[in-house]
Design a protein around this motif. Structure first.
Motif, PDB file in Angstrom:
ATOM      1  N   ARG A 218       2.137  18.070  -4.776  1.00 56.57           N
ATOM      2  CA  ARG A 218       1.095  16.555  -5.333  1.00 56.57           C
ATOM      3  C   ARG A 218       2.246  16.143  -7.110  1.00 56.57           C
ATOM      4  N   ALA A 219       2.425  17.494  -7.311  1.00 53.60           N
ATOM      5  CA  ALA A 219       3.590  17.159  -8.457  1.00 53.60           C
ATOM      6  C   ALA A 219       4.163  15.648  -8.243  1.00 53.60           C
ATOM      7  N   LEU A 220       4.767  15.931  -7.536  1.00 57.29           N
ATOM      8  CA  LEU A 220       6.273  15.079  -7.399  1.00 57.29           C
ATOM      9  C   LEU A 220       5.141  13.875  -7.026  1.00 57.29           C
ATOM     10  N   VAL A 221       4.599  14.039  -5.949  1.00 54.84           N
ATOM     11  CA  VAL A 221       4.041  12.730  -5.982  1.00 54.84           C
ATOM     12  C   VAL A 221       3.017  12.160  -6.769  1.00 54.84           C
ATOM     13  N   ARG A 222       2.776  11.938  -7.312  1.00 53.13           N
ATOM     14  CA  ARG A 222       1.990  11.360  -8.693  1.00 53.13           C
ATOM     15  C   ARG A 222       3.043  11.433  -9.524  1.00 53.13           C
ATOM     16  N   ARG A 223       3.561  12.287 -10.244  1.00 55.30           N
ATOM     17  CA  ARG A 223       4.853  11.450 -10.421  1.00 55.30           C
ATOM     18  C   ARG A 223       5.925  10.275 -10.113  1.00 55.30           C
ATOM     19  N   ARG A 224       6.196  10.324  -8.961  1.00 54.91           N
ATOM     20  CA  ARG A 224       6.679   8.854  -8.520  1.00 54.91           C
ATOM     21  C   ARG A 224       6.066   7.697  -8.062  1.00 54.91           C
ATOM     22  N   LEU A 225       4.024   8.199  -8.357  1.00 58.92           N
ATOM     23  CA  LEU A 225       3.187   7.065  -7.972  1.00 58.92           C
ATOM     24  C   LEU A 225       2.781   6.591  -9.575  1.00 58.92           C
TER      25      LEU A 225
ATOM     26  N   ASP B 128       6.058   6.732 -12.278  1.00 57.64           N
ATOM     27  CA  ASP B 128       7.058   6.167 -11.768  1.00 57.64           C
ATOM     28  C   ASP B 128       7.721   5.272 -11.910  1.00 57.64           C
ATOM     29  N   LYS B 129       7.392   5.240 -10.906  1.00 53.98           N
ATOM     30  CA  LYS B 129       7.848   3.369  -9.559  1.00 53.98           C
ATOM     31  C   LYS B 129       6.168   2.301  -9.201  1.00 53.98           C
ATOM     32  N   MET B 130       5.710   2.836  -9.939  1.00 55.01           N
ATOM     33  CA  MET B 130       4.402   1.395  -9.869  1.00 55.01           C
ATOM     34  C   MET B 130       5.147   0.491  -9.739  1.00 55.01           C
ATOM     35  N   PRO B 131       5.063  -0.319  -8.899  1.00 55.52           N
ATOM     36  CA  PRO B 131       5.101  -1.904  -8.921  1.00 55.52           C
ATOM     37  C   PRO B 131       4.299  -2.574 -10.036  1.00 55.52           C
ATOM     38  N   PRO B 132       5.109  -3.695 -10.744  1.00 54.70           N
ATOM     39  CA  PRO B 132       4.637  -4.468 -11.667  1.00 54.70           C
ATOM     40  C   PRO B 132       3.716  -5.459 -11.269  1.00 54.70           C
ATOM     41  N   GLU B 133       2.589  -5.397 -12.472  1.00 52.22           N
ATOM     42  CA  GLU B 133       1.438  -6.949 -12.244  1.00 52.22           C
ATOM     43  C   GLU B 133       1.688  -7.895 -11.795  1.00 52.22           C
ATOM     44  N   ARG B 134       1.495  -8.547 -10.268  1.00 48.53           N
ATOM     45  CA  ARG B 134       1.784  -9.769 -10.383  1.00 48.53           C
ATOM     46  C   ARG B 134       0.974 -11.222 -10.659  1.00 48.53           C
ATOM     47  N   ALA B 135       0.932 -11.641 -11.916  1.00 47.33           N
ATOM     48  CA  ALA B 135      -0.221 -13.152 -11.774  1.00 47.33           C
ATOM     49  C   ALA B 135      -0.910 -13.547 -10.332  1.00 47.33           C
TER      50      ALA B 135
ATOM     51  N   ASP C 121      -5.756  17.105  -2.782  1.00 38.24           N
ATOM     52  CA  ASP C 121      -4.645  16.138  -3.086  1.00 38.24           C
ATOM     53  C   ASP C 121      -4.212  14.654  -2.873  1.00 38.24           C
ATOM     54  N   CYS C 122      -4.543  14.015  -1.257  1.00 35.04           N
ATOM     55  CA  CYS C 122      -4.914  13.498  -0.599  1.00 35.04           C
ATOM     56  C   CYS C 122      -5.945  12.238  -2.086  1.00 35.04           C
ATOM     57  N   ALA C 123      -7.412  12.950  -2.242  1.00 34.69           N
ATOM     58  CA  ALA C 123      -8.168  12.852  -2.711  1.00 34.69           C
ATOM     59  C   ALA C 123      -7.981  11.933  -4.389  1.00 34.69           C
ATOM     60  N   ALA C 124      -7.486  12.732  -4.457  1.00 34.94           N
ATOM     61  CA  ALA C 124      -6.697  13.090  -5.615  1.00 34.94           C
ATOM     62  C   ALA C 124      -6.085  11.858  -6.828  1.00 34.94           C
ATOM     63  N   LEU C 125      -5.193  11.813  -5.406  1.00 31.73           N
ATOM     64  CA  LEU C 125      -3.740  10.369  -5.697  1.00 31.73           C
ATOM     65  C   LEU C 125      -3.841   8.751  -5.372  1.00 31.73           C
ATOM     66  N   GLU C 126      -5.445   9.145  -4.453  1.00 29.73           N
ATOM     67  CA  GLU C 126      -5.679   8.275  -3.445  1.00 29.73           C
ATOM     68  C   GLU C 126      -5.500   7.115  -4.472  1.00 29.73           C
ATOM     69  N   GLN C 127      -6.040   6.679  -5.800  1.00 26.45           N
ATOM     70  CA  GLN C 127      -6.367   5.722  -6.533  1.00 26.45           C
ATOM     71  C   GLN C 127      -5.316   5.046  -6.923  1.00 26.45           C
ATOM     72  N   LEU C 128      -3.738   6.393  -7.418  1.00 25.27           N
ATOM     73  CA  LEU C 128      -2.321   5.916  -7.463  1.00 25.27           C
ATOM     74  C   LEU C 128      -2.008   5.016  -7.075  1.00 25.27           C
ATOM     75  N   ALA C 129      -2.043   5.282  -4.931  1.00 21.31           N
ATOM     76  CA  ALA C 129      -2.072   4.770  -4.091  1.00 21.31           C
ATOM     77  C   ALA C 129      -2.662   3.604  -4.023  1.00 21.31           C
ATOM     78  N   ALA C 130      -3.756   3.309  -4.188  1.00 21.14           N
ATOM     79  CA  ALA C 130      -4.513   1.914  -4.462  1.00 21.14           C
ATOM     80  C   ALA C 130      -4.063   1.183  -5.309  1.00 21.14           C
ATOM     81  N   ASP C 131      -3.610   1.795  -6.360  1.00 23.80           N
ATOM     82  CA  ASP C 131      -3.039   0.374  -7.447  1.00 23.80           C
ATOM     83  C   ASP C 131      -1.560   0.146  -6.746  1.00 23.80           C
ATOM     84  N   TRP C 132      -1.105   1.321  -6.019  1.00 22.89           N
ATOM     85  CA  TRP C 132       0.555  -0.257  -5.583  1.00 22.89           C
ATOM     86  C   TRP C 132      -0.025  -0.782  -4.113  1.00 22.89           C
ATOM     87  N   LEU C 133      -1.317  -0.389  -3.455  1.00 21.05           N
ATOM     88  CA  LEU C 133      -2.043  -1.815  -2.071  1.00 21.05           C
ATOM     89  C   LEU C 133      -2.007  -2.538  -3.469  1.00 21.05           C
ATOM     90  N   ALA C 134      -2.942  -2.682  -4.147  1.00 21.57           N
ATOM     91  CA  ALA C 134      -3.202  -3.987  -4.739  1.00 21.57           C
ATOM     92  C   ALA C 134      -2.473  -4.321  -5.992  1.00 21.57           C
TER      93      ALA C 134
END
Length: 314
Positions: A220-227, A229-236, A183-196
């Motif tokens: 896993r499905a709930l965490v993916r959905r929240r990642l 839906d709540k993804m922060p906006p990209e900053r300039a 689960d962590c490996a499958a969701l790692e990229q979405l979490a990395a996008d948050w940190l980026a």
């Protein structure tokens, strides 16, 4: 330690310390060079302090050895101006003793005082950090080609990425969100996008565990959905404002022995012309002829000594 603004300064781009760094020097110079090399930044480098810090050599021997180390290319003394309002008690000039474990020639020291060595050092570091050539290391090239360009570059040998670790720790924060390794490996990229996009691991964790339902059937499905839906906006991306270099403080080399200031080309080996003429092999022995006493003075002194030997009459 020297007064603030004074003392030892380490020259850039030195080789790492190793046994035999000063084996090319005489025994006394090698001993004191090893001592000076271990001193921390801003440590006092005058002959009096160094003589007190070790039991073998006095001030005269230390002073002569400092001259030898300067001639060998390990040491230079430099005056640096201080603008009004800085320093201690309105000091306008401070004295640094630059130390280099790697012996340098006169041209290197002159270039360093002009401020040109920094660019050379940066170029050397850039050359060292270049990736290995594919022809020299086929395995390294193959490993790089297998890594997807849009995936987080985490080295499993050195530990998981921050995104993976944040997801793995969710179960410790909230038992309803225990994720497996897959689960962590499958969701790692979405979490990395948050940190980026500027989120911190704590911010990401709070967004995932806040307001959970009473029962979570598929973490896993709930965490993916929240990642998603709540993804922060990209900053300039704002390019950093280049720092405006301030006025360079003038550096002036001074003689290691007598302290007379001068340009680097006028002080080869860190010594002025007068001190180089008095030195013989860096021993500090004066080459000036000894003064001969006046014959009249010698005659009068002999009379005084003869009178002192006569018996005193009552």
């Amino acid at each position: 330690m020297a007064k603030p603004g004074y003392g030892k300064r380490s020259a850039p781009d030195q080789s790492p310390p190793r046994k035999g760094d000063f084996g090319h020097l005489p025994a006394r110079a090698a001993y004191l060079a090893s001592l000076l090399d271990r001193l921390c930044e801003n440590a006092a480098m005058d002959a009096k302090t160094i003589a007190k810090s070790q039991p073998l050599y006095g001030q005269a021997a230390v002073r002569s050895t400092l001259n030898e180390l300067g001639v060998a290319g390990h040491l230079r003394r430099v005056r640096q101006s201080v603008p009004p309002g800085e320093g201690v008690s309105g000091t306008r000039w401070v004295v640094h003793t630059y130390w280099s474990r790697t012996a340098r020639d006169n041209e290197w020291w002159a270039t360093f005082l002009k401020g040109d060595v920094t660019d050379v050092q940066k170029q050397k570091k850039a050359d060292v950090q270049e990736p290995p050539d594919a022809e020299e290391d086929p395995e390294a090239s193959h490993a790089v080609s297998l890594a997807p360009l849009n995936s987080p570059r985490s080295d499993r040998n050195s530990g998981p990425s921050t995104a993976y670790d944040t997801l793995a720790r969710l179960g410790l924060r909230e038992p309803r969100l225990v994720l497996s390794a897959n689960d962590c490996a499958a969701l790692e990229q979405l979490a990395a996008d948050w940190l980026a996009r500027g989120a911190t691991p704590e911010h990401l964790t709070h967004a995932l565990v806040a307001g959970l339902p009473e029962t979570v059937h598929s973490p896993r499905a709930l965490v993916r959905r929240r990642l998603l839906d709540k993804m922060p906006p990209e900053r300039a991306v704002v390019p950093p404002t280049p720092a405006t270099p301030g006025p360079r403080r003038p550096l002036l080399m001074e003689c290691t022995d007598c302290g007379v200031p001068g340009r680097p080309e006028a002080l080869p080996g860190g010594l002025c012309r007068g001190c180089r003429g008095r030195e013989e092999g860096g021993t500090g022995v004066s080459r000036q002829p000894a003064r001969q006493p006046d014959p009249a003075v010698r005659f009068l002194a002999a009379q005084v000594r003869a009178g002192m030997r006569l018996p005193v009459r009552a």
